[in-house]
Scaffold this active site. Structure first.
Site, PDB file in Angstrom:
ATOM      1  N   ASP A 112       0.892  -1.150   0.000  1.00 63.43           N
ATOM      2  CA  ASP A 112       0.000   0.000   0.000  1.00 63.43           C
ATOM      3  C   ASP A 112       0.941   1.213   0.000  1.00 63.43           C
ATOM      4  O   ASP A 112       1.787   1.335   0.881  1.00 63.43           O
ATOM      5  CB  ASP A 112      -0.843  -0.061   1.280  1.00 63.43           C
ATOM      6  N   ILE A 113       0.787   2.072  -0.981  1.00 62.86           N
ATOM      7  CA  ILE A 113       1.770   3.153  -1.142  1.00 62.86           C
ATOM      8  C   ILE A 113       1.810   4.081   0.078  1.00 62.86           C
ATOM      9  O   ILE A 113       2.844   4.696   0.352  1.00 62.86           O
ATOM     10  CB  ILE A 113       1.520   3.945  -2.458  1.00 62.86           C
TER      11      ILE A 113
ATOM     12  N   ASN B 256      -6.446  13.787  -9.949  1.00 65.32           N
ATOM     13  CA  ASN B 256      -7.194  14.315 -11.104  1.00 65.32           C
ATOM     14  C   ASN B 256      -6.872  15.800 -11.222  1.00 65.32           C
ATOM     15  O   ASN B 256      -6.199  16.369 -10.348  1.00 65.32           O
ATOM     16  CB  ASN B 256      -8.699  14.062 -10.960  1.00 65.32           C
TER      17      ASN B 256
ATOM     18  N   GLY C 128      -9.764   5.617  -5.379  1.00 68.62           N
ATOM     19  CA  GLY C 128      -8.518   4.884  -5.639  1.00 68.62           C
ATOM     20  C   GLY C 128      -7.376   5.270  -4.727  1.00 68.62           C
ATOM     21  O   GLY C 128      -7.562   5.547  -3.540  1.00 68.62           O
ATOM     22  N   VAL C 129      -6.199   5.325  -5.315  1.00 68.03           N
ATOM     23  CA  VAL C 129      -4.999   5.616  -4.520  1.00 68.03           C
ATOM     24  C   VAL C 129      -5.049   7.061  -3.984  1.00 68.03           C
ATOM     25  O   VAL C 129      -4.572   7.354  -2.883  1.00 68.03           O
ATOM     26  CB  VAL C 129      -3.728   5.323  -5.359  1.00 68.03           C
ATOM     27  N   ASP C 130      -5.669   7.947  -4.746  1.00 65.57           N
ATOM     28  CA  ASP C 130      -5.836   9.345  -4.336  1.00 65.57           C
ATOM     29  C   ASP C 130      -6.585   9.412  -2.993  1.00 65.57           C
ATOM     30  O   ASP C 130      -6.139  10.083  -2.038  1.00 65.57           O
ATOM     31  CB  ASP C 130      -6.648  10.057  -5.446  1.00 65.57           C
TER      32      ASP C 130
ATOM     33  N   SER D 114      -2.907   5.787 -13.745  1.00 64.86           N
ATOM     34  CA  SER D 114      -3.932   5.620 -14.795  1.00 64.86           C
ATOM     35  C   SER D 114      -4.500   4.217 -14.938  1.00 64.86           C
ATOM     36  O   SER D 114      -5.403   3.998 -15.741  1.00 64.86           O
ATOM     37  CB  SER D 114      -3.410   6.050 -16.182  1.00 64.86           C
TER      38      SER D 114
ATOM     39  N   GLY E 278      -6.196   2.358 -12.901  1.00 69.64           N
ATOM     40  CA  GLY E 278      -7.404   2.020 -12.150  1.00 69.64           C
ATOM     41  C   GLY E 278      -8.616   2.648 -12.806  1.00 69.64           C
ATOM     42  O   GLY E 278      -9.004   2.269 -13.923  1.00 69.64           O
TER      43      GLY E 278
ATOM     44  N   TYR F 198      -8.948   5.289 -14.440  1.00 73.56           N
ATOM     45  CA  TYR F 198      -8.689   5.849 -15.763  1.00 73.56           C
ATOM     46  C   TYR F 198      -8.505   4.790 -16.860  1.00 73.56           C
ATOM     47  O   TYR F 198      -8.323   5.125 -18.037  1.00 73.56           O
ATOM     48  CB  TYR F 198      -7.489   6.804 -15.719  1.00 73.56           C
TER      49      TYR F 198
HETATM   50  N1  AR6 Z   1      -1.348   1.777  -2.971  1.00 69.75           N
HETATM   51  C1  AR6 Z   1      -0.827   1.496  -4.194  1.00 69.75           C
HETATM   52  N2  AR6 Z   1      -1.585   1.384  -5.296  1.00 69.75           N
HETATM   53  C2  AR6 Z   1      -2.923   1.569  -5.159  1.00 69.75           C
HETATM   54  C3  AR6 Z   1      -3.531   1.874  -3.916  1.00 69.75           C
HETATM   55  C4  AR6 Z   1      -2.681   1.978  -2.793  1.00 69.75           C
HETATM   56  N3  AR6 Z   1      -3.145   2.252  -1.586  1.00 69.75           N
HETATM   57  N4  AR6 Z   1      -4.870   1.998  -4.114  1.00 69.75           N
HETATM   58  C5  AR6 Z   1      -5.092   1.758  -5.429  1.00 69.75           C
HETATM   59  N5  AR6 Z   1      -3.927   1.502  -6.054  1.00 69.75           N
HETATM   60  P1  AR6 Z   1      -6.407   4.765  -9.441  1.00 69.75           P
HETATM   61  P2  AR6 Z   1      -6.030   6.312 -11.896  1.00 69.75           P
HETATM   62  C6  AR6 Z   1      -3.667   1.191  -7.465  1.00 69.75           C
HETATM   63  O1  AR6 Z   1      -7.820   4.482  -9.820  1.00 69.75           O
HETATM   64  O2  AR6 Z   1      -6.385   5.144 -12.727  1.00 69.75           O
HETATM   65  C7  AR6 Z   1      -9.020   8.913  -8.507  1.00 69.75           C
HETATM   66  O3  AR6 Z   1     -10.364   9.074  -8.187  1.00 69.75           O
HETATM   67  C8  AR6 Z   1      -4.819   0.669  -8.279  1.00 69.75           C
HETATM   68  O4  AR6 Z   1      -4.944  -0.730  -8.096  1.00 69.75           O
HETATM   69  O5  AR6 Z   1      -6.179   5.158  -8.034  1.00 69.75           O
HETATM   70  O6  AR6 Z   1      -4.847   7.123 -12.281  1.00 69.75           O
HETATM   71  C9  AR6 Z   1      -8.346  10.218  -8.878  1.00 69.75           C
HETATM   72  O7  AR6 Z   1      -8.860  11.307  -8.138  1.00 69.75           O
HETATM   73  C10 AR6 Z   1      -4.396   1.026  -9.682  1.00 69.75           C
HETATM   74  O8  AR6 Z   1      -3.570  -0.005 -10.230  1.00 69.75           O
HETATM   75  O9  AR6 Z   1      -5.802   5.963 -10.353  1.00 69.75           O
HETATM   76  C11 AR6 Z   1      -8.647  10.342 -10.327  1.00 69.75           C
HETATM   77  O10 AR6 Z   1      -9.923  10.872 -10.546  1.00 69.75           O
HETATM   78  C12 AR6 Z   1      -3.528   2.268  -9.499  1.00 69.75           C
HETATM   79  O11 AR6 Z   1      -3.324   2.407  -8.106  1.00 69.75           O
HETATM   80  C13 AR6 Z   1      -8.626   8.921 -10.802  1.00 69.75           C
HETATM   81  O12 AR6 Z   1      -8.913   8.110  -9.668  1.00 69.75           O
HETATM   82  C14 AR6 Z   1      -4.158   3.550 -10.020  1.00 69.75           C
HETATM   83  O13 AR6 Z   1      -5.566   3.496  -9.825  1.00 69.75           O
HETATM   84  C15 AR6 Z   1      -7.254   8.523 -11.286  1.00 69.75           C
HETATM   85  O14 AR6 Z   1      -7.318   7.240 -11.848  1.00 69.75           O
END
Ligand code: AR6
Length: 334
Positions: free
Chosen positions: A9-10, A23, A31-33, A116, A118, A120
């Site tokens: 987990d980052i 975003n 997501g990670v945000d 991107s 997840g 995206y």
């Molecule tokens: N640690 C590491 N990786 C993670 C974690 C974590 N805790 N949680 C999720 N991931 P995403 P995007 C992975 O959707 O596609 C947000 O709403 C996840 O499995 O977080 O760039 C923003 O505000 C995936 O492989 O980011 C934007 O609106 C990766 O992180 C939008 O999502 C990225 O998934 C950005 O979408």
């Protein structure tokens, strides 16, 4: 190891900076945000409000607040629209601008999520390829440790075809030593001992004069060491030291240690990384490993995976590490 792939987990990464897949508003999301904002606390959102958003492909930096890192670098990845809308360039730009920002803030360790991939929708295999290619280019003339933090336990990051190929390659070769019966081992050991007894010459006590040879003389008589063989092979391949340790994904510090200590004993992961960087054949790989006291084993899935790549003439250490990662094996490198 300059570029490492880890499953975590980052928000738990103890590094100088973690990167957020944000975003354009920079005001949080899922997501990670969402994970990062929750773990950092409200101070992060307050600082983000002062930044005026961020363009796709760009990056901005804030403090880490309650996170165990000093900084959070917020970057905005592209939304996947089939791959024909400049997604690759924009995604590469996310990694590049984030790394430049990290370097400008003297960060030595940086952790990225798979941007991107997840919400995206960027296909994971391709997203990881862009990440690794861009980070590798950046590290070509810089010293930094970069972690690709993969969150999900799925093996599709290397592609289903390669995963299936590797699985059947491993199944054909893997020898589970623990599954071999005890009786079989005992028989094998017995035969080995008998062979040794027959082959052993009668050993006389060494004369005193022989004992007086200095340690230095004795060491001079040693075979070529790992370090010596490595340096010789680098020359023979017409590579520079830097080209070799960069290609092996080994830090300059570790390489200098090996270079300056003739009798340095590297780990197996390090020795194999150099074999890959030097593009050695399987036989040459075995010889280099032997210098470090190791062998390629059929009871090690990692070894079989490395063997697969060597047999297929694929000497891309990052591709090998991705495959090792997908099969839950330790990665190559220092
Ligand atoms: N640690 C590491 N990786 C993670 C974690 C974590 N805790 N949680 C999720 N991931 P995403 P995007 C992975 O959707 O596609 C947000 O709403 C996840 O499995 O977080 O760039 C923003 O505000 C995936 O492989 O980011 C934007 O609106 C990766 O992180 C939008 O999502 C990225 O998934 C950005 O979408």
């Amino acid at each position: 190891m300059p570029l490492q792939i880890v499953r975590n987990d980052i928000t738990r990464m103890k590094v100088d900076a973690i990167v957020n897949a944000a975003n354009t508003s920079l005001l949080g999301g899922g997501g990670v945000d969402g994970c990062i904002h929750r773990a950092a606390g409200p101070g992060l959102l307050a600082e983000c409000r002062t930044l005026g958003g961020c363009r796709t492909g760009d990056a901005k930096i804030t403090g880490g607040y309650a996170l165990p890192c000093r900084y959070v670098i917020h970057t905005v990845g592209p939304v996947w629209r089939g791959g024909t809308h400049g997604e690759r360039e924009l995604l590469a730009s996310c990694y590049r601008t984030s790394l430049e920002l990290a370097a400008a803030h003297n960060c030595e360790t940086v952790a990225f999520p798979l941007i991107s991939s997840g919400v995206y929708g960027y296909p994971k295999v391709q997203a990881l390829q862009v990440a690794v290619d861009t980070i590798r280019d950046f590290l070509a003339d810089r010293e930094m440790t970069v972690y690709m933090v993969l969150f999900d336990r799925d093996s599709t990051t290397i592609g289903q075809q390669l995963f299936t190929d590797l699985r059947s390659y491993i199944d054909d070769r893997y020898e589970d030593v623990y599954a071999t019966s005890y009786a079989e081992h005992t028989r094998h050991l017995q035969a080995l001992l008998e062979d040794m007894a027959q082959a052993a010459p009668s050993i006389d006590a060494p004369p005193c004069a022989a004992m007086s040879a200095s340690l230095e003389e004795a060491l001079d008589g040693l075979d070529e060491s790992f370090s010596q063989m490595l340096l010789r092979k680098i020359d023979e391949k017409g590579m520079t030291d830097v080209q070799c340790y960069k290609k092996a994904n080994i830090s300059r510090k570790l390489f200098s240690k090996i270079r300056s200590h003739k009798l340095y004993r590297p780990s197996k992961a390090t020795a194999l990384a150099f074999a890959i960087a030097l593009e050695l054949s399987l036989q040459e790989t075995r010889e280099l490993l032997m210098k470090a006291g190791f062998a390629l084993s059929r009871s090690s899935k990692a070894d079989i995976i490395v063997e697969y790549f060597i047999e297929h003439g694929n000497y891309d250490i990052f591709a090998i590490n991705e495959a090792l990662f997908a099969f839950d094996q330790n990665l190559l490198g220092g």
